[in-house]
Design a protein around this motif. Sequence first.
Motif, PDB file in Angstrom:
ATOM      1  N   ALA A 142       0.839  -1.207   0.000  1.00 61.35           N
ATOM      2  CA  ALA A 142       0.000   0.000   0.000  1.00 61.35           C
ATOM      3  C   ALA A 142       0.871   1.252   0.000  1.00 61.35           C
ATOM      4  O   ALA A 142       0.603   2.203  -0.744  1.00 61.35           O
ATOM      5  N   VAL A 143       1.913   1.259   0.809  1.00 58.46           N
ATOM      6  CA  VAL A 143       2.818   2.409   0.841  1.00 58.46           C
ATOM      7  C   VAL A 143       3.432   2.614  -0.537  1.00 58.46           C
ATOM      8  O   VAL A 143       3.476   3.743  -1.056  1.00 58.46           O
ATOM      9  N   ARG A 144       3.882   1.537  -1.149  1.00 59.79           N
ATOM     10  CA  ARG A 144       4.499   1.644  -2.487  1.00 59.79           C
ATOM     11  C   ARG A 144       3.502   2.191  -3.508  1.00 59.79           C
ATOM     12  O   ARG A 144       3.842   3.039  -4.335  1.00 59.79           O
ATOM     13  N   ALA A 145       2.261   1.714  -3.466  1.00 62.97           N
ATOM     14  CA  ALA A 145       1.241   2.189  -4.408  1.00 62.97           C
ATOM     15  C   ALA A 145       0.930   3.664  -4.177  1.00 62.97           C
ATOM     16  O   ALA A 145       0.817   4.438  -5.129  1.00 62.97           O
ATOM     17  N   LEU A 146       0.816   4.064  -2.918  1.00 62.62           N
ATOM     18  CA  LEU A 146       0.517   5.472  -2.612  1.00 62.62           C
ATOM     19  C   LEU A 146       1.680   6.373  -2.997  1.00 62.62           C
ATOM     20  O   LEU A 146       1.466   7.505  -3.452  1.00 62.62           O
ATOM     21  N   LEU A 147       2.892   5.897  -2.850  1.00 63.80           N
ATOM     22  CA  LEU A 147       4.059   6.676  -3.288  1.00 63.80           C
ATOM     23  C   LEU A 147       4.062   6.842  -4.808  1.00 63.80           C
ATOM     24  O   LEU A 147       4.349   7.913  -5.324  1.00 63.80           O
ATOM     25  N   ALA A 148       3.737   5.771  -5.504  1.00 62.25           N
ATOM     26  CA  ALA A 148       3.789   5.789  -6.972  1.00 62.25           C
ATOM     27  C   ALA A 148       2.632   6.561  -7.592  1.00 62.25           C
ATOM     28  O   ALA A 148       2.810   7.245  -8.600  1.00 62.25           O
ATOM     29  N   GLU A 149       1.442   6.448  -6.992  1.00 61.74           N
ATOM     30  CA  GLU A 149       0.248   6.979  -7.641  1.00 61.74           C
ATOM     31  C   GLU A 149      -0.401   8.143  -6.911  1.00 61.74           C
ATOM     32  O   GLU A 149      -1.338   8.745  -7.421  1.00 61.74           O
ATOM     33  N   GLY A 150       0.053   8.434  -5.695  1.00 59.63           N
ATOM     34  CA  GLY A 150      -0.575   9.510  -4.937  1.00 59.63           C
ATOM     35  C   GLY A 150      -1.826   9.010  -4.236  1.00 59.63           C
ATOM     36  O   GLY A 150      -2.072   7.805  -4.165  1.00 59.63           O
ATOM     37  N   PRO A 151      -2.643   9.915  -3.717  1.00 59.28           N
ATOM     38  CA  PRO A 151      -3.859   9.506  -2.993  1.00 59.28           C
ATOM     39  C   PRO A 151      -4.748   8.622  -3.864  1.00 59.28           C
ATOM     40  O   PRO A 151      -4.928   8.877  -5.054  1.00 59.28           O
ATOM     41  N   LEU A 152      -5.292   7.566  -3.240  1.00 60.36           N
ATOM     42  CA  LEU A 152      -6.121   6.596  -3.959  1.00 60.36           C
ATOM     43  C   LEU A 152      -7.364   6.273  -3.140  1.00 60.36           C
ATOM     44  O   LEU A 152      -7.323   6.266  -1.903  1.00 60.36           O
TER      45      LEU A 152
END
Length: 165
Positions: free
Chosen positions: A44-54
């Motif tokens: 989740a941290v990696r996804a939020l870093l890559a894509e911003g707020p989700l």
Amino acid sequence: MRDIPDPAAVGTLLRHVLELLDGDLSRIYEEQGLPEYRPRFSPAVRALLAEGPLSVSDLATAVGVTHSAASQTAAQMARADLVTHTPDPLDARRRLIDLTPKARALLPRIEAEWEATAAAMAELDTELSMPLAELLREVAEAVGRRPFRERVGAVYRGPGSGGPS
């Protein structure tokens, strides 16, 4: 008493392996002064870093888990003050998940663990007949092509089914 589950109980064996891997990672986080951080937070941290707020749905898709699993992970992360939930400015019905300043401050430690975990996994893969991630992807693809329920249903003849029990 055995330390390894019955090899015919594949689900139990998969959970056992996951508990071994995640348990050791959790102990590393505890030793590093991060007792509230869980291995399941890293994707989740990696996804939020890559894509911003989700949104939860978008986070679930980005991580490759169910909506329920993403929601549970986001709730656990919020309790640890690692994410916030804010209204989506484009759709008030949705809430967006984003990293908190606390989570961002922990990134160097979290990223160091990611790198160490990748190296340890590469080492472990050298002891296996094939890389674990490759095997798990193959399993997921095969079950995606033909769900396990269909496979079991094709041969199951339980009580009351008219076939042998």
